[in-house]
Design a protein around this motif. Structure first.
Motif, PDB file in Angstrom:
ATOM      1  N   TYR A   1     -33.810  54.478  44.875  1.00 44.54           N
ATOM      2  CA  TYR A   1     -33.160  55.676  45.685  1.00 44.54           C
ATOM      3  C   TYR A   1     -33.982  56.917  45.590  1.00 44.54           C
ATOM      4  CZ  TYR A   1     -28.952  52.529  45.673  1.00 44.54           C
ATOM      5  OH  TYR A   1     -28.130  51.609  45.490  1.00 44.54           O
TER       6      TYR A   1
ATOM      7  N   ASP B   1     -30.686  60.598  48.487  1.00 42.56           N
ATOM      8  CA  ASP B   1     -29.388  59.635  48.401  1.00 42.56           C
ATOM      9  C   ASP B   1     -28.406  60.307  47.494  1.00 42.56           C
ATOM     10  OD1 ASP B   1     -30.354  57.399  50.275  1.00 42.56           O
ATOM     11  OD2 ASP B   1     -31.804  57.141  48.637  1.00 42.56           O
TER      12      ASP B   1
ATOM     13  N   LYS C   1     -31.797  49.252  45.088  1.00 45.52           N
ATOM     14  CA  LYS C   1     -31.953  49.434  46.415  1.00 45.52           C
ATOM     15  C   LYS C   1     -33.233  48.649  46.744  1.00 45.52           C
ATOM     16  CE  LYS C   1     -31.969  52.922  49.931  1.00 45.52           C
ATOM     17  NZ  LYS C   1     -32.076  54.257  50.405  1.00 45.52           N
TER      18      LYS C   1
END
Length: 347
Positions: free
Chosen positions: A264, A297, A347
């Motif tokens: 992220y 994010d 992620k």
């Protein structure tokens, strides 16, 4: 006719030249204001290296900044009209500090102190040995009518008094215990890159700690860590303490092969002390905007803990005005922030 035509053109050029000079002169008129704007959100793996080699993060940890510009009439007008711009009086910006040079020295020390605290806090989280050493006290402000203010400046570091080394505030109190108001003492003072021997008058202090003799200034202990790790910073272009928390987070991440962001883009701000406690900072509304523009994010920020804390409240106010998917994460300690990131799905 031809002569009068050229004369008219000449007069117009002269008027235009005078007008340009006037507009240029206006730009040199200082005003007692600063304009503050959202700054940048910059990758920390380009600013911090562990063991001599940077370790790029899987994802990104970013520190955020605020642009602060000393105002002339044009900058002042821009601050009045531009979105997300704040006009801040110089008296509020500098606080009790009397001049810009002293303020800049304090900002540089705050940055250096935040680096030291970040190293200590990160190594504690990593269970690596680290010790604290001290090298004097730095002047933050002067009490009203303090005679020492005629000799010393904010940002000065007092390293010795009467030939005796000063490491901490307790050393200072011990040396001055037998002095009287009006006495003068010789102090070794580090100002920038130079150290001077100065004769400094003392005054009577009367506060919650009782009556005693002192310099009449507020101060903090100058500390630095002792450890076996090689941790380097490239932060000479910024000032202040607000990157400390994210610096500590980056150190922890690099020791874990850059895995902490979990893929992220993680932005954030906050001071950090040697115990890993995250502290309040200024300009958080601008930093929220900077993080959002840089596609963060998550934004990590100091949580409101004490009645006077304000960062969480101000961040929410700024956040609600933005069209962003970025999530706010208030935290109180470095260990809590590390735990939050470790629990994020990759992620």
């Amino acid at each position: 006719m031809r002569k009068s035509w050229f004369a008219l053109i000449g007069r117009r050029w002269k008027l235009l030249f005078v007008l340009l000079l006037l507009l240029l002169a206006i730009s040199y008129i200082p005003l007692p204001y600063y304009v503050e704007l959202p700054g940048s959100a910059e990758p920390l793996d380009e600013r911090v290296s562990v063991q001599g080699q940077p370790h790029p993060d899987r994802g990104e940890l970013m520190f955020t900044t605020v642009y602060s510009i000393s105002a002339n009439p044009y900058v002042w007008l821009y601050g009045k009209l531009a979105p997300h711009a704040d006009l801040v009086p110089a008296s509020k910006k500098l606080g009790l500090v009397r001049n810009q040079e002293s303020y800049n020295r304090l900002l540089e020390w705050m940055r250096d102190d935040s680096e030291a605290s970040a190293v200590i806090a990160a190594l504690h989280v990593l269970n690596k040995p680290v010790q604290l050493n001290y090298e004097g006290v730095i002047i933050n402000y002067f009490l009203p009518n303090a005679p020492s203010a005629n000799v010393l400046f904010e940002g000065d570091i007092v390293t010795a008094v009467e030939g005796r080394s000063i490491k901490t505030a307790e050393d200072l109190r011990t040396i001055l215990a037998d002095k009287r108001p009006g006495d003068k003492v010789t102090a070794a003072v580090k100002r920038g890159s130079k150290t001077e021997q100065l004769s400094v008058p003392l005054m009577e202090l009367d506060d919650a700690a009782g009556k005693r003799t002192g310099f009449g200034f507020g101060f903090a202990t100058v500390q630095y860590p002792i450890h076996q790790e090689q941790i380097d910073f490239k932060l000479s272009d910024i000032g202040g303490p607000s990157a400390g928390f994210m610096l500590a987070l980056e150190i922890v991440s690099q020791y874990r092969n850059g895995e902490l962001p979990r893929g992220y883009r993680i932005a954030g701000t906050g001071t950090v002390d040697a115990n890993g406690t995250i502290g309040q900072i200024g300009g958080i509304d601008h930093k929220i905007i900077a993080a959002s523009k840089n596609r963060a994010d998550y934004f990590l920020l100091p949580k409101n803990v004490n009645p006077t804390d304000h960062n969480e409240t101000e961040a929410l106010e700024a956040y609600r005005k933005l069209n962003t998917k970025m999530k706010l994460v208030p935290v109180t300690t470095l260990a809590e922030a590390v735990q939050f990131l470790e629990q994020l799905p990759s992620k």
